[in-house]
Design a protein around this motif. Sequence first.
Motif, PDB file in Angstrom:
ATOM      1  N   ASP A   1       2.543   1.412  -3.417  1.00 51.28           N
ATOM      2  CA  ASP A   1       1.233   1.861  -4.577  1.00 51.28           C
ATOM      3  C   ASP A   1       0.948   3.465  -4.197  1.00 51.28           C
ATOM      4  N   LEU A   2       1.027   3.725  -2.926  1.00 53.06           N
ATOM      5  CA  LEU A   2       0.522   5.244  -2.818  1.00 53.06           C
ATOM      6  C   LEU A   2       1.820   6.211  -3.227  1.00 53.06           C
TER       7      LEU A   2
ATOM      8  N   VAL B   1      -6.112   2.377  -2.056  1.00 52.80           N
ATOM      9  CA  VAL B   1      -4.896   2.061  -1.529  1.00 52.80           C
ATOM     10  C   VAL B   1      -4.824   2.562   0.104  1.00 52.80           C
TER      11      VAL B   1
ATOM     12  N   ARG C   1      -6.607  -0.161   1.758  1.00 56.45           N
ATOM     13  CA  ARG C   1      -5.870  -1.496   2.171  1.00 56.45           C
ATOM     14  C   ARG C   1      -4.671  -1.409   3.027  1.00 56.45           C
TER      15      ARG C   1
ATOM     16  N   ALA D   1       0.954  -1.230  -0.087  1.00 54.28           N
ATOM     17  CA  ALA D   1      -0.037  -0.053  -0.090  1.00 54.28           C
ATOM     18  C   ALA D   1       0.904   1.289  -0.102  1.00 54.28           C
TER      19      ALA D   1
END
Length: 243
Positions: free
Chosen positions: A117-118, A213, A216, A114
Motif C-alpha cells: 500500500d505504501l 499505512v 498498520r 502495508a
Amino acid sequence: AALARVAGTAFADRTLWLSVAAHLLLWVAVFACCRANLGASAVGASGGGASGASAGRVGGAGVASAARAANSKDLDVVANWAVLVGFLLAFNVAAAARRWAHLRRDVVGGLWVATNDLALLLGTELHERADRPVKTVALRYCLASFDLLFASDEGACLDDLRHRGLLSAGELEALRPFPAKPQVLWVWVASLVRSLARRGRLPSRMLARLYGVCSRGRGACDQAAIHRTSQIPYKFVHLVAVL
C-alpha cells in the motif's frame, strides 16, 4: 530460494528446534503409555474373566462377578485418563496452530500489505523521476523491517543490511540503540511522509492515508514481537508434561 533460506531467521535458532523435538517426544511417550495401560488393562480383564470362571466353578459365581466389576472399573479409569490427556494435547496443538495462523496471516501478511500500500500510494503521488530516491528510501526501510522482524541475531542482521545496501552507515548507527528496531523503521517512514507533506509534495488527505499505512505496518511488527516473547502459559504446559 528466499522461502528456503534459514540463516538469519527465527528458524535458525537451535532452541526452537529443541523445543519442538521435546514436545514431539513428550506426545509420543504419553501416547505409548496410554496404549500400554490400555493393553495391560485388557489383558487383566481377560485374565480376570478366566479366573472368575474358575472361581465360579470352584466357589460360585459371586467371586467372578466381583472380579469382572473391578476390571471394568479399572478400564474406565484408564480410558477417562487417556481422553483427558488427549484433550489437553489437542488443545495445546490447536493453540500452537492458531498462533501460527495468526502470525502468517496478520503479521507477515499485514506487513506485506502495508508495504504494498505504501508503494502504491507513493508511486501514485510521486510519479516524477526526481522522486525516485524518496520512494527508494521508503522501500529500503520496509524491507529492512522485514529482515529485522525475523532475525535471531539483530547485530548480525544489521551488518548484513548494511552490506546489502538496505541501511546506510548513519542509519545503522542511529537504529542500533533502539530495542524495537522494526517498529522504529516504520516511524522513520512516517517521518519521511510528513516531511514530504510539509514541502507540499503530498496533499493532506494522502498524508492521513499514509499515516494509516505506517500505523498498520508498525502494528504488525508489534504483533510479531508479542508472539516471540509471549509463549503458551507455563502452567498448562507443565500440566500436560505431568500427565
